[in-house]
Design a protein around this motif. Structure first.
Motif, mmCIF file in Angstrom:
data_model
loop_
_atom_site.group_PDB
_atom_site.id
_atom_site.type_symbol
_atom_site.label_atom_id
_atom_site.label_comp_id
_atom_site.label_asym_id
_atom_site.label_seq_id
_atom_site.Cartn_x
_atom_site.Cartn_y
_atom_site.Cartn_z
ATOM 1 N N GLU A 145 0.832 -1.212 0.000
ATOM 2 C CA GLU A 145 0.000 0.000 0.000
ATOM 3 C C GLU A 145 0.869 1.266 0.000
ATOM 4 O O GLU A 145 0.569 2.236 -0.696
ATOM 5 C CB GLU A 145 -0.952 0.005 1.192
ATOM 6 N N SER A 149 1.155 4.282 -2.844
ATOM 7 C CA SER A 149 1.006 5.714 -2.549
ATOM 8 C C SER A 149 2.225 6.503 -2.996
ATOM 9 O O SER A 149 2.105 7.563 -3.623
ATOM 10 C CB SER A 149 0.782 5.929 -1.052
ATOM 11 N N HIS A 150 3.411 5.994 -2.672
ATOM 12 C CA HIS A 150 4.645 6.709 -2.992
ATOM 13 C C HIS A 150 4.866 6.792 -4.510
ATOM 14 O O HIS A 150 5.165 7.864 -5.043
ATOM 15 C CB HIS A 150 5.824 6.041 -2.299
ATOM 16 N N GLU A 152 2.673 6.491 -6.913
ATOM 17 C CA GLU A 152 1.647 7.331 -7.561
ATOM 18 C C GLU A 152 1.936 8.820 -7.371
ATOM 19 O O GLU A 152 1.661 9.619 -8.252
ATOM 20 C CB GLU A 152 0.251 6.950 -7.066
ATOM 21 N N ARG A 153 2.507 9.192 -6.213
ATOM 22 C CA ARG A 153 2.896 10.591 -6.008
ATOM 23 C C ARG A 153 4.028 11.006 -6.941
ATOM 24 O O ARG A 153 4.103 12.146 -7.379
ATOM 25 C CB ARG A 153 3.336 10.830 -4.552
#
Length: 156
Positions: A145, A149-150, A152-153
């Protein structure tokens, strides 16, 4: 219990996710499970890697490993891109033949689709149940997860 595993779809190009996975020096900035990774930079097959693991309850341990595979992104004839990073556990239980483990982290991206991250620890040996496969699976889910998140940023 089956081997601990996790899978997640990431809305980022595979190459971005791959770079995050190989940037072991930055794990502490984004990874809630492997909060540190000590290895020569850049990572290479045969290199030792010491993983600093934080369990869900906040306790910590170190896990001595050795990198066994770094397969950079390749594209097949259908346009699917894949990559793989693997390492083998080298702690004293492994040296005694009591708990052996190999972790594989695989990336797959079909044309126009998200990147799929899959990870599994292939455990064997008479004391596997004491290695905490359930808490390893929980750590893998938290890792996956956070990787999503990382990456996608960072994605363009």
């Amino acid at each position: 219990m089956s081997d601990p595993r996790a899978s997640v779809e990431i809305d980022a190009p595979l190459e971005v996710v791959w770079q995050v996975m190989l940037d072991t020096a930055s794990y502490a900035a984004w990874n809630p499970f492997v909060v540190g990774a000590e290895t020569a930079e850049p990572p290479a097959v045969g290199n030792p890697i010491v993983l600093h693991v934080r369990w869900a309850d906040g306790s910590r341990t170190t896990s001595p490993e050795r990198i066994t595979a770094i397969e950079p992104p390749v594209t097949d004839t259908e346009g699917t891109v894949t990559a793989r990073l693997s390492y083998v556990y080298e702690g004293w239980p492994a040296r005694l033949g009591l708990v052996r483990g190999t972790r594989h982290q695989r990336l797959t991206q079909r044309p126009g689709g998200p990147t799929t991250y899959d990870t599994v620890e292939e455990f064997s040996g008479p004391l596997v149940r004491f290695a905490g496969p359930g808490r390893v699976a929980d750590g893998f889910r938290r890792h996956a997860e956070a990787l999503r998140s990382h990456a996608e940023r960072l994605a363009p």
